[in-house]
Scaffold this motif. Structure first.
Motif, PDB file in Angstrom:
ATOM      1  N   LYS A   1       0.840  -1.186   0.000  1.00 51.63           N
ATOM      2  CA  LYS A   1       0.000   0.000   0.000  1.00 51.63           C
ATOM      3  C   LYS A   1       0.882   1.245   0.000  1.00 51.63           C
ATOM      4  O   LYS A   1       2.028   1.207   0.450  1.00 51.63           O
ATOM      5  CB  LYS A   1      -0.926   0.008   1.213  1.00 51.63           C
ATOM      6  CG  LYS A   1      -1.825  -1.215   1.324  1.00 51.63           C
ATOM      7  CD  LYS A   1      -2.805  -1.280   0.161  1.00 51.63           C
ATOM      8  CE  LYS A   1      -3.729  -2.482   0.298  1.00 51.63           C
ATOM      9  NZ  LYS A   1      -4.652  -2.611  -0.858  1.00 51.63           N
ATOM     10  N   ALA A   2       0.318   2.337  -0.484  1.00 48.79           N
ATOM     11  CA  ALA A   2       1.082   3.577  -0.553  1.00 48.79           C
ATOM     12  C   ALA A   2       1.553   4.022   0.827  1.00 48.79           C
ATOM     13  O   ALA A   2       2.624   4.621   0.969  1.00 48.79           O
ATOM     14  CB  ALA A   2       0.260   4.667  -1.225  1.00 48.79           C
ATOM     15  N   ASN A   3       0.755   3.732   1.852  1.00 47.97           N
ATOM     16  CA  ASN A   3       1.116   4.141   3.216  1.00 47.97           C
ATOM     17  C   ASN A   3       1.650   2.966   4.036  1.00 47.97           C
ATOM     18  O   ASN A   3       1.699   3.026   5.266  1.00 47.97           O
ATOM     19  CB  ASN A   3      -0.083   4.755   3.925  1.00 47.97           C
ATOM     20  CG  ASN A   3      -1.266   3.792   3.987  1.00 47.97           C
ATOM     21  OD1 ASN A   3      -1.224   2.705   3.396  1.00 47.97           O
ATOM     22  ND2 ASN A   3      -2.314   4.188   4.695  1.00 47.97           N
ATOM     23  N   GLY A   4       2.058   1.899   3.346  1.00 48.46           N
ATOM     24  CA  GLY A   4       2.520   0.705   4.054  1.00 48.46           C
ATOM     25  C   GLY A   4       3.919   0.858   4.609  1.00 48.46           C
ATOM     26  O   GLY A   4       4.651   1.825   4.320  1.00 48.46           O
ATOM     27  N   GLN A   5       4.316  -0.134   5.420  1.00 53.33           N
ATOM     28  CA  GLN A   5       5.635  -0.132   6.038  1.00 53.33           C
ATOM     29  C   GLN A   5       6.213  -1.546   6.014  1.00 53.33           C
ATOM     30  O   GLN A   5       5.500  -2.532   5.827  1.00 53.33           O
ATOM     31  CB  GLN A   5       5.540   0.353   7.503  1.00 53.33           C
ATOM     32  CG  GLN A   5       5.099   1.799   7.662  1.00 53.33           C
ATOM     33  CD  GLN A   5       4.955   2.186   9.128  1.00 53.33           C
ATOM     34  OE1 GLN A   5       4.534   1.370   9.967  1.00 53.33           O
ATOM     35  NE2 GLN A   5       5.309   3.424   9.452  1.00 53.33           N
ATOM     36  N   VAL A   6       7.539  -1.606   6.193  1.00 51.91           N
ATOM     37  CA  VAL A   6       8.245  -2.881   6.302  1.00 51.91           C
ATOM     38  C   VAL A   6       9.249  -2.768   7.448  1.00 51.91           C
ATOM     39  O   VAL A   6       9.615  -1.672   7.885  1.00 51.91           O
ATOM     40  CB  VAL A   6       8.989  -3.253   5.000  1.00 51.91           C
ATOM     41  CG1 VAL A   6       8.024  -3.577   3.887  1.00 51.91           C
ATOM     42  CG2 VAL A   6       9.929  -2.128   4.573  1.00 51.91           C
ATOM     43  N   TYR A   7       9.676  -3.937   7.933  1.00 53.34           N
ATOM     44  CA  TYR A   7      10.653  -3.952   9.021  1.00 53.34           C
ATOM     45  C   TYR A   7      12.025  -4.323   8.454  1.00 53.34           C
ATOM     46  O   TYR A   7      12.191  -5.362   7.800  1.00 53.34           O
ATOM     47  CB  TYR A   7      10.252  -4.955  10.109  1.00 53.34           C
ATOM     48  CG  TYR A   7      11.260  -5.039  11.229  1.00 53.34           C
ATOM     49  CD1 TYR A   7      11.458  -3.961  12.082  1.00 53.34           C
ATOM     50  CD2 TYR A   7      12.014  -6.198  11.419  1.00 53.34           C
ATOM     51  CE1 TYR A   7      12.401  -4.032  13.104  1.00 53.34           C
ATOM     52  CE2 TYR A   7      12.947  -6.282  12.433  1.00 53.34           C
ATOM     53  CZ  TYR A   7      13.140  -5.193  13.271  1.00 53.34           C
ATOM     54  OH  TYR A   7      14.068  -5.258  14.290  1.00 53.34           O
ATOM     55  N   ASP A   8      12.996  -3.463   8.725  1.00 56.58           N
ATOM     56  CA  ASP A   8      14.358  -3.661   8.232  1.00 56.58           C
ATOM     57  C   ASP A   8      15.283  -3.870   9.431  1.00 56.58           C
ATOM     58  O   ASP A   8      15.580  -2.915  10.165  1.00 56.58           O
ATOM     59  CB  ASP A   8      14.794  -2.445   7.413  1.00 56.58           C
ATOM     60  CG  ASP A   8      16.244  -2.531   6.948  1.00 56.58           C
ATOM     61  OD1 ASP A   8      16.869  -3.588   7.151  1.00 56.58           O
ATOM     62  OD2 ASP A   8      16.742  -1.530   6.389  1.00 56.58           O
TER      63      ASP A   8
END
Length: 596
Positions: free
Chosen positions: A335-342
């Motif tokens: 999603k445009a406002n999504g996130q991921v964990y790095d």
């Protein structure tokens, strides 16, 4: 006195005329004479009939060959000009100077006088700007057929002809000239000494560059008067067409200068800079380093004659990350406002994948993924997309197909087979940050244009076609196949703009203008094996973000030094090109607005 008596003289009998009495001609003799005359008359009539009825065509053809002068085409090629009409290639008349000492004679001399070579050498030396001693040395003791010089310009040839020296001949021929020197050599190519095209557009557009010419047959009468018959239609027609390119000599020169300086500074192997109009696929600049001078091509290695930006493959690295995010957005995987964990490192199929700086970035959005160029973040994002769908998209983008372009020698990229891509998890993982497949710089420009023009895939090209006289073609209209949703591309462009505002692309910022960009520093692979220490540094920019019109790509191969990155090696070149582009194209400043 009496009258004198005339005493007559006697006439000798030997001087007296003999009177031959006429005798009738024998009838038999008359008949023989008449028969001979009739036989001769019939012979002449038979010969005339033979010539008129049976030999007429052959005799007429022989007469025509004597009366007709046939002129073969010169083989003139059409000029090549840039988008503003500046000459890039043209044919010029040049001359060879031949000397025949056994016929040396100066104007005013006795026709039978043969001048010594020194007299002729003294006359020619100031006109040719060479010492008379050098001319005499070249003549030696040869009596004729001495080629003194080649490549004389028409002005010098006219001066030599005006001397009126017998035994001095000028042979004209056509010579291809490239006034811009090495500036367009990588795309235009050249003709060899036999006028055979060897590279570039000269070779790929050979038929289009051949001017319309027909052999002329001029028939003359017995007194030499030209006879206007037996002429083919269009024999006197000569076109004035020119091949117009989309390239701009001003921008090309600016890009070549900036690129050459940076390649020299970093002791790099080679580099390329491309500027593309994303609305129609026109290339405004395509500069490569190192290059060559097509006017003196024999002084350079043949390896320089190929345009590597369309013929050499490389792994694009992080400059491909925006393309991948657009695919994931299009498929709804992110999603445009999504996130991921790095967390700085991730294992895929037993293989560890690290960020380039090995930093842990934590929970980040996709704009930040591009800003910090997170490899782990890209793997986390793209693994949400099924591997088969991911491969289908790479194929749909024609990654493994030859680009639809008029650039000569363009080749297809390399993509793993669908079976290998889907069954080995490491393949889509490495592809997520631009490795494990290869393409050309030209293809990468085309894909970034896809993001810039609202999701349409345009065909990159460098020619606008043939135009007559001084007429110039206007820019092409918007075109291309719609592959991505416009809202998807706008989102990705906003993320790329954040890279310039907050990330590794800060060096390209220009006050008053909204620019998006992405740096790339990728390992260089050779025959499927990564070369230790060998890098390819790149930077791609799109501008202006509010109404994208241009994509600028700079790629530098194997820069040397411990601080070699896309932001330090390629970005400064892009900055110089963008500054010039804003002026040349008169791009107004962007309307101030916050990134979307």
């Amino acid at each position: 006195m009496g009258r004198p008596r005339v005493v007559g003289r006697s006439i000798p009998s030997s001087t007296r005329r003999r009177v031959v009495p006429l005798e009738p001609v024998p009838v038999g003799r008359m008949r023989w004479v008449f028969a001979l005359l009739c036989l001769g008359l019939f012979g002449l009539m038979g010969r005339m009939a033979w010539l008129q009825l049976f030999q007429a065509q052959a005799l007429e053809a022989r007469a025509r060959s004597v009366q007709t002068q046939r002129t073969q085409p010169l083989g003139i090629r059409r000029p090549i000009v840039d988008r503003t009409g500046r000459i890039i290639a043209l044919d010029e008349e040049r001359y060879r100077l031949w000397l025949h000492p056994r016929y040396f004679n100066l104007p005013g001399d006795d026709p039978v006088l043969i001048r010594p070579p020194a007299d002729v050498a003294d006359r020619l030396a100031p006109l040719l700007s060479i010492p008379s001693t050098k001319i005499l040395k070249q003549i030696g003791d040869r009596p004729s057929g001495i080629k003194l010089l080649e490549g004389l310009d028409p002005e010098t040839a006219a001066a030599v002809r005006a001397t009126g020296i017998s035994g001095v001949d000028l042979e004209s021929y056509l010579h291809r000239v490239y006034p811009q020197g090495e500036l367009f050599a990588n795309v235009v190519g050249f003709l060899n000494q036999e006028r055979v095209p060897q590279a570039g557009l000269e070779q790929s557009r050979h038929d289009d560059l051949q001017r319309h010419e027909l052999a002329r047959s001029l028939r003359r009468g017995a007194d030499g008067t030209p006879l206007p018959d037996n002429l083919d239609a269009g024999v006197f027609f000569g076109d004035d067409l020119r091949l117009q390119l989309t390239l701009d000599a001003r921008l090309q020169a600016l890009a070549a200068k900036a690129l050459s300086a940076q390649v020299k500074k970093w002791n790099a192997k080679k580099g390329v800079a491309i500027v593309m109009d994303v609305t129609n696929g026109e290339l405004l600049a395509l500069a490569s380093v190192p290059t060559y001078d097509p006017n003196r091509y024999w002084d350079f290695s043949s390896a320089r004659f190929r345009e590597w930006s369309v013929q050499d493959l490389y792994e694009p690295g992080s400059t491909f990350k925006p393309i991948n995010l657009a695919i994931a957005l299009q498929e709804g995987a992110i999603k445009a406002n999504g996130q991921v964990y790095d967390n700085g490192m991730i294992k895929v199929g037993g293989w560890p994948i690290n960020n380039h700086d090995r930093k842990v970035n934590g929970v980040i959005d996709f704009a930040t993924v591009l800003q910090v160029s997170s490899n782990v973040g890209m793997v986390q994002a793209m693994r949400r997309l099924p591997a088969d769908s991911y491969w289908d998209w790479l194929s749909r983008l024609r990654l493994d197909a030859r680009p639809d372009t008029d650039l000569p020698g363009a080749i297809a990229g390399q993509l793993k087979s669908k079976e290998q891509f889907t069954k080995q998890p490491i393949e889509p993982a490495t592809a997520s940050f631009g490795q494990g497949f290869s393409l050309t710089p030209l293809k990468l420009v085309q894909l970034h244009a896809l993001l810039a023009n609202g999701g349409r895939l345009v065909s990159p090209h460098i020619t606008r076609g043939l135009r007559a006289g001084n007429a110039l073609a206007s820019a092409g209209t918007r075109q291309g196949q719609q592959l991505l949703k416009p809202e998807v591309t706008r989102t990705v462009l906003a993320w790329m703009e954040s890279v310039v505002e907050k990330g590794s692309g800060k060096g390209v910022r220009t006050p008053g203008y909204r620019i998006g960009g992405k740096t790339g520093t990728a390992q260089k692979a050779l025959n499927g094996v990564y070369v230790p220490g060998a890098l390819i540094c790149s930077f791609v920019a799109t501008l202006p973000i509010e109404d994208p019109r241009y994509v600028v790509l700079v790629v530098v191969d194997e820069p040397q030094g411990g601080n070699a990155y896309g932001s330090t090696v390629a970005l400064p070149v892009a900055k110089s090109i963008i500054d010039g582009l804003l002026v040349i194209e008169k791009i107004p400043p962007s309307i101030a607005q916050s990134p979307g």
